[in-house]
Design an enzyme around this catalytic site. Structure first.
Site, PDB file in Angstrom:
ATOM      1  N   GLU A 181       0.853  -1.194   0.000  1.00 20.52           N
ATOM      2  CA  GLU A 181       0.000   0.000   0.000  1.00 20.52           C
ATOM      3  C   GLU A 181       0.889   1.244   0.000  1.00 20.52           C
ATOM      4  OE1 GLU A 181      -3.352   0.290   0.088  1.00 20.52           O
ATOM      5  OE2 GLU A 181      -4.096  -1.672   0.748  1.00 20.52           O
ATOM      6  N   ASP A 186      -7.371   1.855  -7.421  1.00 28.49           N
ATOM      7  CA  ASP A 186      -6.008   2.150  -6.968  1.00 28.49           C
ATOM      8  C   ASP A 186      -4.975   1.233  -7.632  1.00 28.49           C
ATOM      9  OD1 ASP A 186      -7.250   0.031  -5.349  1.00 28.49           O
ATOM     10  OD2 ASP A 186      -5.473   0.123  -4.080  1.00 28.49           O
ATOM     11  N   HIS A 227      -4.070  -2.958  -8.013  1.00 30.50           N
ATOM     12  CA  HIS A 227      -5.357  -3.458  -7.521  1.00 30.50           C
ATOM     13  C   HIS A 227      -6.453  -3.201  -8.555  1.00 30.50           C
ATOM     14  CE1 HIS A 227      -8.090  -3.850  -3.715  1.00 30.50           C
ATOM     15  NE2 HIS A 227      -8.089  -4.928  -4.445  1.00 30.50           N
TER      16      HIS A 227
HETATM   17 ZN   LIG Z   1      -6.261  -1.589  -3.085  1.00 28.36          ZN
END
Ligand SMILES: [Zn+2]
Length: 194
Positions: free
Chosen positions: A127, A176, A166
């Site tokens: 992330e 994202d 993603h």
């Molecule tokens: Zn994601």
């Protein structure tokens, strides 16, 4: 040049027993075993909490089930979600690890890569602190480069073709890392040695 706040990686780190040396470790209880033990995909995401705000420490608390829901109205909407990623790269370049790469983190959800579902079974999730529209920082690209090289070295089934976003494995649900992520820059970075 002002380097204050730059916590970027500056070399390819070792990954030992699934944990990256040099990462800040904040263990999440949101994981379980990989059913096949396979590690063959890298998924890039973004997150910020509240959305569009950086540096508050809420992502770390969200991934560890400690989100203080009273502190922002948005938090009420995600309070019951149990999610995690293996890694989080802050705007400063700081790299946090929540789950061993040997275990299955809960980042991809319903997903499909190359005809195969349940990507969490075989993916590592990173992330980036950010949004779909705000450019990521140079510090983040630097840390992402070295972390990715470390992952590819440690888990050679993660090839350049098996690094994705993603948004590509859950296109009906996710956007994202978004247009703000410069895939060309990232892939070129992997080829350079400095
Ligand atoms: Zn994601």
């Amino acid at each position: 040049m002002n380097n204050s706040g730059n916590l970027s990686l500056n070399a390819v780190p070792l990954i030992t027993d699934g944990w990256m040396q040099g990462a800040k470790i904040i263990r999440s209880q949101h994981f379980n075993r990989r059913p096949e033990g396979e590690i063959s995909l890298l998924v890039i995401h973004n997150i910020s909490l509240p959305p569009g705000q950086f540096g508050g420490g809420y992502v770390e608390r969200f991934f560890t089930g400690c989100l203080p829901v009273a502190e922002d109205p948005y938090f009420e909407t995600i309070r019951d979600l149990e999610v995690s990623s293996h890694f989080f790269i802050a705007r400063t370049g700081e790299t946090v690890q929540f789950v061993s790469c040997l275990d299955r983190a809960w980042h991809a959800g319903k997903s499909c890569f190359d005809g195969r579902g349940s990507c969490n079974d075989f993916a590592v999730g990173i992330e980036l602190e950010g949004t779909d529209i705000v450019p990521y920082t140079d510090f983040q690209y630097r840390s992402l480069k070295f972390l990715t090289l470390a992952l590819m070295r440690t888990y050679p089934d993660i090839t350049p073709e098996r690094i994705t976003g993603h948004q590509n494995i859950a296109p009906d649900r996710k956007t994202d890392p978004g247009l703000s992520f410069d895939w060309k820059r990232f892939k070129n970075n992997l080829l350079s040695q400095c």
